[in-house]
Design an enzyme around this catalytic site. Structure first.
Site, PDB file in Angstrom:
ATOM      1  N   ARG A  72      34.341  44.185  40.298  1.00  0.00           N
ATOM      2  CA  ARG A  72      35.049  43.741  41.468  1.00  0.00           C
ATOM      3  C   ARG A  72      34.595  44.584  42.762  1.00  0.00           C
ATOM      4  O   ARG A  72      33.292  44.821  42.816  1.00  0.00           O
ATOM      5  CB  ARG A  72      36.377  43.517  41.308  1.00  0.00           C
ATOM      6  CG  ARG A  72      36.993  42.463  42.305  1.00  0.00           C
ATOM      7  CD  ARG A  72      38.415  42.128  42.148  1.00  0.00           C
ATOM      8  NE  ARG A  72      39.377  43.024  42.506  1.00  0.00           N
ATOM      9  CZ  ARG A  72      40.645  43.182  42.695  1.00  0.00           C
ATOM     10  NH1 ARG A  72      41.254  42.216  42.027  1.00  0.00           N
ATOM     11  NH2 ARG A  72      41.336  44.315  43.007  1.00  0.00           N
TER      12      ARG A  72
ATOM     13  N   LYS B  75      52.943  42.318  46.497  1.00  0.00           N
ATOM     14  CA  LYS B  75      52.386  41.000  46.750  1.00  0.00           C
ATOM     15  C   LYS B  75      52.734  39.851  45.755  1.00  0.00           C
ATOM     16  O   LYS B  75      52.932  38.668  46.301  1.00  0.00           O
ATOM     17  CB  LYS B  75      50.745  40.928  46.617  1.00  0.00           C
ATOM     18  CG  LYS B  75      50.217  41.375  44.914  1.00  0.00           C
ATOM     19  CD  LYS B  75      48.700  41.286  44.928  1.00  0.00           C
ATOM     20  CE  LYS B  75      48.424  41.518  43.439  1.00  0.00           C
ATOM     21  NZ  LYS B  75      46.940  41.212  43.503  1.00  0.00           N
TER      22      LYS B  75
END
Length: 354
Positions: A130, A37
């Site tokens: 998260r 990414k």
């Protein structure tokens, strides 16, 4: 020549990947996923990962995984799938990370329609807060349901640390993955293939601590810059200078270092703070916060001070430089991981692999 430009030194990046593949393999981590990414899954850069020996290419976005379809290697979706994209997930990703039963059901349905079986890694939250199952029983309920699904394969478990809560991976934390793996074995008689122990923040443990049953890491920063992300240390045999951002000077003037009238908020809604150094020689470069944050810029010329900037301009203090900079000259910067990510994402920065 057009600027700004990001120069990628292929040999340095390849050397980093090979060094990390060797380090992980020697310490029992036999499956290495290279996170693409940071460079938007550019196939030419992904090829460096493959040459370096990664076992899978991992990305957070389906748009990027589409670019990687010509690679005969596992493709992994890192971000939890959206309900709206499950059809694309089973088409473009071999494996996805998951923590919601409702999403798993939709993936199972989508895989059935596509006539395939899709592998899933169930994420557990070990305190970074998260993604991931936080309650053990919720995790085991998901395991039970996935094992009954016809079109999903329970590939393994994983966790993520340091990205949000900045929790540093410690052996006693990661050992909980051992407990989960054994729990799946005891309750369901099922052996998990993958135990994914996190990202570049777990690398500092390699060679120092025996990682429990962890056999997979998902690495981005460490492959890109050769640094682990818990303490920012450079790993042996790696180099952080493989990515150099070049920008062109568009103005040089001597100006005061503090605005001459009453100040308010800047273009980003912040109240700036200035250091009064008197009248200084300042250079503007054609690069701004739309491309990269100032904190990620590390001038190769150590006499340059990055003062700040706006959307399209960055202001440098070049008063102390030995070089006599002129308008049109190029200024080089090395970048941290965030800087590489931002410049690769900006459509206004050209990327050149050398």
């Amino acid at each position: 020549m057009t600027y700004p430009k990001l120069l990628v030194k292929r040999d340095i990046v390849l050397k980093n990947v090979k060094a990390l593949k060797k380090l992980t393999s020697e310490n029992g981590v036999g499956v290495l996923y290279g996170v693409t990414k940071v460079f938007c899954a550019d196939p030419e850069l992904a090829q460096i990962y493959v040459e370096g020996g990664v076992d899978g290419l991992a990305d957070s976005r389906i748009q990027n995984l589409k670019k990687l379809q010509n690679f005969d290697i596992d493709k992994i979706l890192l971000r939890l799938p959206q309900h709206s994209e499950v059809d694309q997930v089973v088409r473009y990703a071999d494996i996805s990370l998951n923590s919601e039963i409702s999403t798993l059901r939709k993936l199972n349905e989508a895989a059935g329609k596509a006539g395939c079986r899709h592998k899933v890694i169930l994420m557990v939250d070990l305190g970074d807060l998260r993604e991931g199952f936080f309650q053990e029983e919720d995790f085991y309920q998901a395991v039970e349901e996935v094992l009954k699904m016809d079109h999903l394969i329970l590939e393994g478990i994983g966790t993520n640390l340091t990205c949000y809560g900045a929790v540093i991976p410690k052996p006693h934390i990661l050992k909980r993955l051992d407990d989960y793996k054994q729990g799946v074995k005891d309750r369901f008689g099922y052996d998990l293939k993958i135990v994914s122990g996190g990202n570049s923040s777990s690398v500092y443990l390699l060679g120092k601590e025996k990682l429990p049953s962890i056999n997979n890491l998902r690495l981005g920063e460490t492959l890109i810059r050769g640094t682990e992300s818990s303490y920012g240390q450079q790993l042996p045999g790696t180099n952080s200078k493989g990515w150099v951002l070049q920008a062109q000077i568009i103005e040089i003037k001597e100006k005061p270092s503090v605005p001459v009238e009453e100040t308010g908020l800047d273009a980003f809604g912040h109240e700036p703070v200035f250091v009064d150094r008197g009248v200084r020689k300042r250079a503007l470069i054609a690069l701004g916060k739309q491309d990269i944050v100032n904190e990620s810029l590390n001038p190769v010329d150590k006499d340059i001070i990055v003062l700040g900037g706006s959307s399209d301009h960055t202001i440098l203090d070049i008063s102390d430089c030995q070089k006599d900079y002129q308008v049109g000259d190029i200024v080089d910067f090395t970048l941290d991981y965030v800087g590489v990510l931002m410049t690769c994402t900006s459509e206004y920065v050209d990327v050149e692999i050398i």
